[in-house]
Write a protein that holds these residues in place. Structure first.
Motif, PDB file in Angstrom:
ATOM      1  N   PHE A 298      21.725 -33.426  37.115  1.00 41.70           N
ATOM      2  CA  PHE A 298      21.658 -32.928  35.482  1.00 41.70           C
ATOM      3  C   PHE A 298      20.197 -33.063  34.888  1.00 41.70           C
ATOM      4  CE2 PHE A 298      21.845 -35.319  31.335  1.00 41.70           C
ATOM      5  CZ  PHE A 298      22.111 -34.166  30.572  1.00 41.70           C
ATOM      6  N   GLU A 299      19.379 -33.886  35.540  1.00 39.18           N
ATOM      7  CA  GLU A 299      18.126 -34.247  35.062  1.00 39.18           C
ATOM      8  C   GLU A 299      17.150 -32.802  35.475  1.00 39.18           C
ATOM      9  OE1 GLU A 299      14.551 -37.375  35.582  1.00 39.18           O
ATOM     10  OE2 GLU A 299      15.965 -36.755  37.237  1.00 39.18           O
ATOM     11  N   TRP A 300      17.363 -32.608  36.818  1.00 38.53           N
ATOM     12  CA  TRP A 300      16.645 -31.399  37.250  1.00 38.53           C
ATOM     13  C   TRP A 300      17.009 -30.079  36.527  1.00 38.53           C
ATOM     14  CZ3 TRP A 300      12.284 -30.108  39.333  1.00 38.53           C
ATOM     15  CH2 TRP A 300      12.079 -29.194  40.187  1.00 38.53           C
ATOM     16  N   LYS A 301      18.123 -29.774  36.157  1.00 35.90           N
ATOM     17  CA  LYS A 301      18.431 -28.608  35.497  1.00 35.90           C
ATOM     18  C   LYS A 301      18.178 -28.658  33.926  1.00 35.90           C
ATOM     19  CE  LYS A 301      20.411 -24.510  35.065  1.00 35.90           C
ATOM     20  NZ  LYS A 301      19.725 -23.360  35.620  1.00 35.90           N
ATOM     21  N   LEU A 302      18.378 -29.646  33.579  1.00 32.68           N
ATOM     22  CA  LEU A 302      17.777 -29.777  32.037  1.00 32.68           C
ATOM     23  C   LEU A 302      16.225 -29.866  31.931  1.00 32.68           C
ATOM     24  CD1 LEU A 302      18.678 -29.977  29.220  1.00 32.68           C
ATOM     25  CD2 LEU A 302      18.783 -32.542  29.549  1.00 32.68           C
ATOM     26  N   GLU A 303      15.735 -30.430  33.116  1.00 38.68           N
ATOM     27  CA  GLU A 303      14.127 -30.379  32.824  1.00 38.68           C
ATOM     28  C   GLU A 303      13.722 -28.852  32.954  1.00 38.68           C
ATOM     29  OE1 GLU A 303      12.445 -34.645  33.965  1.00 38.68           O
ATOM     30  OE2 GLU A 303      12.712 -33.408  35.371  1.00 38.68           O
ATOM     31  N   LYS A 304      14.132 -28.055  33.901  1.00 39.09           N
ATOM     32  CA  LYS A 304      13.759 -26.780  34.246  1.00 39.09           C
ATOM     33  C   LYS A 304      14.188 -25.896  33.218  1.00 39.09           C
ATOM     34  CE  LYS A 304      16.065 -25.654  38.094  1.00 39.09           C
ATOM     35  NZ  LYS A 304      16.501 -24.926  39.195  1.00 39.09           N
ATOM     36  N   HIS A 305      15.012 -26.239  32.412  1.00 36.01           N
ATOM     37  CA  HIS A 305      15.504 -25.142  31.324  1.00 36.01           C
ATOM     38  C   HIS A 305      14.522 -25.613  29.945  1.00 36.01           C
ATOM     39  CE1 HIS A 305      18.212 -23.477  28.263  1.00 36.01           C
ATOM     40  NE2 HIS A 305      17.991 -24.534  27.240  1.00 36.01           N
ATOM     41  N   ILE A 306      14.222 -26.844  30.069  1.00 36.96           N
ATOM     42  CA  ILE A 306      13.129 -27.013  29.113  1.00 36.96           C
ATOM     43  C   ILE A 306      11.795 -26.551  29.294  1.00 36.96           C
ATOM     44  CG2 ILE A 306      11.901 -28.871  27.751  1.00 36.96           C
ATOM     45  CD1 ILE A 306      14.458 -30.571  27.752  1.00 36.96           C
ATOM     46  N   PHE A 307      11.275 -26.642  30.411  1.00 36.76           N
ATOM     47  CA  PHE A 307      10.290 -25.972  30.995  1.00 36.76           C
ATOM     48  C   PHE A 307      10.364 -24.540  30.795  1.00 36.76           C
ATOM     49  CE2 PHE A 307       8.000 -23.514  34.365  1.00 36.76           C
ATOM     50  CZ  PHE A 307       6.848 -24.242  34.318  1.00 36.76           C
ATOM     51  N   SER A 308      11.466 -24.116  30.994  1.00 40.76           N
ATOM     52  CA  SER A 308      11.438 -22.517  30.925  1.00 40.76           C
ATOM     53  C   SER A 308      11.212 -22.015  29.597  1.00 40.76           C
ATOM     54  CB  SER A 308      12.958 -21.740  31.286  1.00 40.76           C
ATOM     55  OG  SER A 308      13.160 -22.193  32.683  1.00 40.76           O
ATOM     56  N   GLU A 309      11.790 -22.912  28.429  1.00 46.53           N
ATOM     57  CA  GLU A 309      11.506 -22.577  27.037  1.00 46.53           C
ATOM     58  C   GLU A 309      10.299 -22.723  26.905  1.00 46.53           C
ATOM     59  OE1 GLU A 309      15.940 -23.571  25.295  1.00 46.53           O
ATOM     60  OE2 GLU A 309      14.500 -24.891  25.164  1.00 46.53           O
ATOM     61  N   GLU A 310       9.614 -23.762  27.058  1.00 47.34           N
ATOM     62  CA  GLU A 310       8.246 -24.007  26.777  1.00 47.34           C
ATOM     63  C   GLU A 310       7.245 -23.289  27.043  1.00 47.34           C
ATOM     64  OE1 GLU A 310       7.983 -28.248  26.327  1.00 47.34           O
ATOM     65  OE2 GLU A 310       9.126 -28.418  24.871  1.00 47.34           O
ATOM     66  N   LYS A 311       7.401 -22.868  28.533  1.00 46.26           N
ATOM     67  CA  LYS A 311       6.212 -22.454  29.418  1.00 46.26           C
ATOM     68  C   LYS A 311       6.553 -20.769  29.560  1.00 46.26           C
ATOM     69  CE  LYS A 311       4.119 -26.369  29.882  1.00 46.26           C
ATOM     70  NZ  LYS A 311       3.389 -26.877  28.722  1.00 46.26           N
ATOM     71  N   VAL A 312       7.697 -20.452  29.622  1.00 45.14           N
ATOM     72  CA  VAL A 312       8.002 -19.141  29.774  1.00 45.14           C
ATOM     73  C   VAL A 312       8.226 -18.304  28.603  1.00 45.14           C
ATOM     74  CG1 VAL A 312       9.270 -17.406  31.084  1.00 45.14           C
ATOM     75  CG2 VAL A 312       8.809 -19.620  32.013  1.00 45.14           C
ATOM     76  N   ILE A 313       9.156 -18.694  27.818  1.00 45.94           N
ATOM     77  CA  ILE A 313       9.608 -17.997  26.486  1.00 45.94           C
ATOM     78  C   ILE A 313       8.539 -18.006  25.612  1.00 45.94           C
ATOM     79  CG2 ILE A 313      11.179 -17.897  24.545  1.00 45.94           C
ATOM     80  CD1 ILE A 313      13.416 -18.729  26.777  1.00 45.94           C
ATOM     81  N   PHE A 314       8.285 -19.421  25.056  1.00 50.04           N
ATOM     82  CA  PHE A 314       7.345 -19.688  23.900  1.00 50.04           C
ATOM     83  C   PHE A 314       5.800 -19.210  24.080  1.00 50.04           C
ATOM     84  CE2 PHE A 314      10.596 -22.805  22.929  1.00 50.04           C
ATOM     85  CZ  PHE A 314      11.424 -22.050  22.070  1.00 50.04           C
ATOM     86  N   THR A 315       5.491 -19.126  25.311  1.00 53.42           N
ATOM     87  CA  THR A 315       4.175 -18.675  25.652  1.00 53.42           C
ATOM     88  C   THR A 315       4.010 -16.966  25.399  1.00 53.42           C
ATOM     89  OG1 THR A 315       4.224 -18.600  27.916  1.00 53.42           O
ATOM     90  CG2 THR A 315       3.195 -20.292  27.134  1.00 53.42           C
ATOM     91  N   ASN A 316       5.120 -16.462  25.247  1.00 53.81           N
ATOM     92  CA  ASN A 316       5.110 -15.077  25.088  1.00 53.81           C
ATOM     93  C   ASN A 316       5.602 -14.636  23.755  1.00 53.81           C
ATOM     94  OD1 ASN A 316       4.395 -13.554  27.774  1.00 53.81           O
ATOM     95  ND2 ASN A 316       6.036 -15.147  28.356  1.00 53.81           N
ATOM     96  N   TYR A 317       5.861 -15.679  22.936  1.00 47.64           N
ATOM     97  CA  TYR A 317       6.322 -15.533  21.475  1.00 47.64           C
ATOM     98  C   TYR A 317       5.329 -15.645  20.792  1.00 47.64           C
ATOM     99  CZ  TYR A 317       9.092 -16.379  17.362  1.00 47.64           C
ATOM    100  OH  TYR A 317       9.423 -16.126  16.004  1.00 47.64           O
TER     101      TYR A 317
END
Length: 145
Positions: free
Chosen positions: A42-61
């Motif tokens: 659970f922790e691993w998937k949730l941390e990857k999800h948050i990382f994805s949002e903050e480092k992938v999505i929002f750096t391109n927004y």
């Protein structure tokens, strides 16, 4: 709707996280090793999800209307910080073989966070990002998972 829309990809992530959260909830009062295994997934998937949002999505927004576009980000960051802090506390509890406290409060926060993202964040991203930006984001998300 573009094949590169962010919403379906991230909603799928949310569904997986919910399933893992349910597994962890089911295992909280079970054998320590069983609970630890559920928590770690659970922790691993949730941390990857948050990382994805903050480092992938929002750096391109980069919204045209900065005031409107960035209005949601402070709230999202606040929620992410709460979630990551709680995961860290539980990880310490597991190492020390302490009881997991506050699960239902956390679950409520996580569900409200999911609703906020699915109703506010992802639709705004899908609306404001170009197809090429969304394609880049989806490609990077696929690299992470």
């Amino acid at each position: 709707m573009s094949d590169n829309n962010i919403m379906p990809r991230m909603v799928n992530d949310h569904n997986i996280i919910e399933k893992l959260m349910d597994d962890f909830e089911r295992d909280i009062d079970k054998d320590y090793e069983v609970m630890k295994k559920s928590f770690t997934k659970f922790e691993w998937k949730l941390e990857k999800h948050i990382f994805s949002e903050e480092k992938v999505i929002f750096t391109n927004y980069n919204p045209e209307d900065v005031t409107e576009g960035y209005r949601m980000l402070p709230e999202l960051t606040k929620q992410h910080n709460f979630i990551l802090n709680q995961l860290s506390n539980w990880r310490k509890d597991l190492v020390n073989k302490n009881k997991i406290d506050g699960f239902f409060k956390f679950k409520k926060v996580l569900i409200n966070h999911k609703i906020f993202e699915e109703n506010e964040v992802y639709p705004k991203l899908d609306q404001s990002l170009s197809d090429s930006d969304k394609k880049l984001i989806i490609d990077r998300l696929n690299e992470i998972n």
